[in-house]
Design an enzyme around this catalytic site. Structure first.
Site, short mmCIF file in Angstrom:
data_model
loop_
_atom_site.label_atom_id
_atom_site.label_comp_id
_atom_site.label_asym_id
_atom_site.label_seq_id
_atom_site.Cartn_x
_atom_site.Cartn_y
_atom_site.Cartn_z
N LYS A 46 -53.28 -72.51 -85.75
CA LYS A 46 -52.25 -72.60 -86.78
C LYS A 46 -51.08 -71.67 -86.44
O LYS A 46 -50.55 -71.77 -85.35
CB LYS A 46 -52.89 -72.32 -88.15
CG LYS A 46 -54.24 -73.01 -88.36
CD LYS A 46 -54.14 -74.52 -88.43
CE LYS A 46 -55.48 -75.24 -88.31
NZ LYS A 46 -56.55 -74.83 -89.21
N ASP A 101 -61.76 -65.30 -93.48
CA ASP A 101 -60.95 -66.25 -92.73
C ASP A 101 -59.49 -65.94 -93.04
O ASP A 101 -59.02 -66.17 -94.15
CB ASP A 101 -61.33 -67.68 -93.12
CG ASP A 101 -60.63 -68.74 -92.27
OD1 ASP A 101 -59.48 -68.48 -91.84
OD2 ASP A 101 -61.21 -69.81 -92.04
N ARG A 156 -67.74 -68.38 -67.24
CA ARG A 156 -68.26 -68.49 -68.60
C ARG A 156 -68.44 -67.12 -69.24
O ARG A 156 -68.43 -66.97 -70.45
CB ARG A 156 -69.57 -69.29 -68.63
CG ARG A 156 -70.09 -69.50 -70.03
CD ARG A 156 -71.15 -70.60 -70.23
NE ARG A 156 -71.98 -70.90 -69.10
CZ ARG A 156 -72.92 -70.11 -68.59
NH1 ARG A 156 -73.17 -68.94 -69.15
NH2 ARG A 156 -73.61 -70.49 -67.54
N TYR A 186 -61.68 -74.21 -96.46
CA TYR A 186 -61.78 -75.09 -95.29
C TYR A 186 -63.14 -75.79 -95.27
O TYR A 186 -64.18 -75.14 -95.28
CB TYR A 186 -61.56 -74.28 -94.00
CG TYR A 186 -61.30 -75.18 -92.84
CD1 TYR A 186 -60.07 -75.81 -92.69
CD2 TYR A 186 -62.30 -75.45 -91.91
CE1 TYR A 186 -59.84 -76.68 -91.63
CE2 TYR A 186 -62.06 -76.31 -90.85
CZ TYR A 186 -60.83 -76.92 -90.72
OH TYR A 186 -60.60 -77.78 -89.69
C1 LIG Z 1 -57.97 -75.02 -89.18
C2 LIG Z 1 -58.81 -74.04 -89.88
C3 LIG Z 1 -60.09 -73.71 -89.41
C4 LIG Z 1 -60.69 -74.40 -88.20
O1 LIG Z 1 -59.95 -74.10 -87.07
P1 LIG Z 1 -59.89 -75.09 -85.78
O2 LIG Z 1 -59.06 -74.31 -84.82
O3 LIG Z 1 -59.27 -76.37 -86.25
O4 LIG Z 1 -61.29 -75.30 -85.34
C5 LIG Z 1 -60.80 -72.75 -90.10
N1 LIG Z 1 -60.31 -72.15 -91.19
C6 LIG Z 1 -59.09 -72.44 -91.67
C7 LIG Z 1 -58.59 -71.74 -92.87
C8 LIG Z 1 -58.31 -73.40 -91.04
O5 LIG Z 1 -57.12 -73.69 -91.53
#
Ligand SMILES: *Cc1c(COP(=O)(O)O)cnc(C)c1O
Length: 369
Positions: free
Chosen positions: A194, A169, A47, A99
């Site tokens: 992504k 982000d 962990r 998001y």
């Molecule tokens: C998908 C996404 C998230 C969340 O990510 P996960 O891996 O699905 O938890 C956060 N911000 C953006 C812009 C996203 O496209």
């Protein structure tokens, strides 16, 4: 070195005769650990750390000249930034149109503990107007699903003048498309689910920062909250990294070609892609991005026509998420969480041949009526 070269070599350990180039996943809960633990340079418990995470974190850090901390999803990464940092009396400025789960964290976990959560659209003037007394400003650029872009250098200056931190982000752009830390951001959050991993088969996230104390705090949160990435996922993600540049090369070219073709149609009332000359985000995007990402959006005109388009397209797989090798799209309003037109489609260009993809999209729109 150029990004295309960096991604191929990032995080690889020094060559050892007879060993694989990228070591296989180190599956371990405890590791051998004898004697005193204070200052031990090796991993003791799974962990706290793992050599497979460490190699991939070194790779991610290399791409942004920063320290990277790996999490099991993008949301785990985002939660690690906002939850430990914000308490009673603090102010979070966060996007109202990006998001959706950042809004859920604000409503369900921050407001009940006395944090003032200010939701504002992804526009510099709106963010600037909300800065008084701010502790942390989160911005998503390009935003998802509407693909707005903010000038990060200008925003970082304003946020810092207000005494706050700026977290960006960067999921849509990836570090190969945009480097928020170079533009003045303090923290970058990326959903690696992504484009970064890009094969629709892994969830992961990362937080990156150039402040080593802050990086240590994110690591500490991960250890105590126990929000740890899977070893195999970390290895798969590292394995996918060397193709990032070539994947983006094709997917961004495809996104631009599809957006350009859509923009010629009178039956498509709105097309959004920061790479498209004429898009409201284009000028700012062109000044701070080196690639514009795989995601575009367009309004098919109505809910019915959007559905008919998704049914008619053969190369466009109906699925949420984005940034993978296959082209995917969805009618975004089906989730009920975004303020978008009922016919708005978020479209993620994959790696198909450009003319095949454009022909499929155009044909599907023709057949959709
Ligand atoms: C998908 C996404 C998230 C969340 O990510 P996960 O891996 O699905 O938890 C956060 N911000 C953006 C812009 C996203 O496209």
């Amino acid at each position: 070195m150029r990004d295309a070269t960096r991604v191929v070599h990032a995080g690889l350990p020094p060559a050892v005769d007879g060993e694989p180039l990228l070591p296989g996943p180190a599956f371990a809960a405890p590791f051998h650990q004898r004697g005193e633990v204070e200052g031990a340079p090796w991993h003791g418990y799974g962990r706290d750390g793992n050599p497979t995470w460490a190699l991939y974190e070194a790779a991610l850090g290399d791409l942004e000249d920063a320290s990277a901390v790996l999490f099991p999803s993008g949301m785990a990464a985002l939660a690690a930034v906002v939850l430990p940092l914000l308490g009673p009396g603090d102010v979070l400025v966060a996007p109202s149109d990006a998001y959706p789960l950042i809004r859920s964290i604000g409503r369900d976990h921050l407001e009940p503990r006395g944090v003032d959560v200010r939701l504002v659209p992804t526009r510099e003037d709106a963010i600037r107007d909300a800065l008084a007394g701010a502790t942390l400003v989160c911005v998503e650029t390009p935003s998802n699903p509407l693909l707005d872009v903010v000038d990060l250098r200008a925003l970082a200056a304003d946020v810092h003048a207000a005494g706050a931190l700026l977290a960006v982000d960067n999921t849509v752009a990836t570090p190969l498309g945009q480097r928020p830390l170079d533009l003045g951001a303090d923290i970058v959050v990326t959903s690696l689910t992504k484009s970064m991993t890009g094969h629709h088969d892994v969830l992961l996230g990362a937080v990156t920062t150039r402040d080593t104390a802050r990086a240590a705090a994110f690591r500490g949160w991960r250890t105590t909250a126990g929000t740890i990435p899977g070893t195999f996922e970390a290895w798969l993600a590292h394995r996918s990294l060397p193709t990032l540049d070539v994947r983006l090369e094709r997917s961004c070219a495809n996104a631009l070609a599809v957006a350009g073709a859509l923009a010629t149609r009178s039956d498509v009332p709105l097309v959004r892609y920061p790479g498209l000359a004429g898009d409201p985000s284009h000028a700012v995007a062109a000044a701070q991005m080196t690639r514009f990402g795989a995601v575009l959006g367009f309004d098919a005109g109505s809910e019915e026509r959007a559905r008919a388009f998704l049914d008619a397209a053969e190369l466009v797989i109906e699925a949420t998420s984005f940034g993978g090798v296959h082209t995917t799209a969805e009618r975004r309003a089906r989730w009920g969480s975004d303020a978008v037109a009922p016919g708005y489609i978020r479209f993620s260009a994959g790696l198909e041949a450009t003319d095949d993809l454009v022909a499929d999209v155009m044909g599907a729109l023709d057949r959709a009526g």
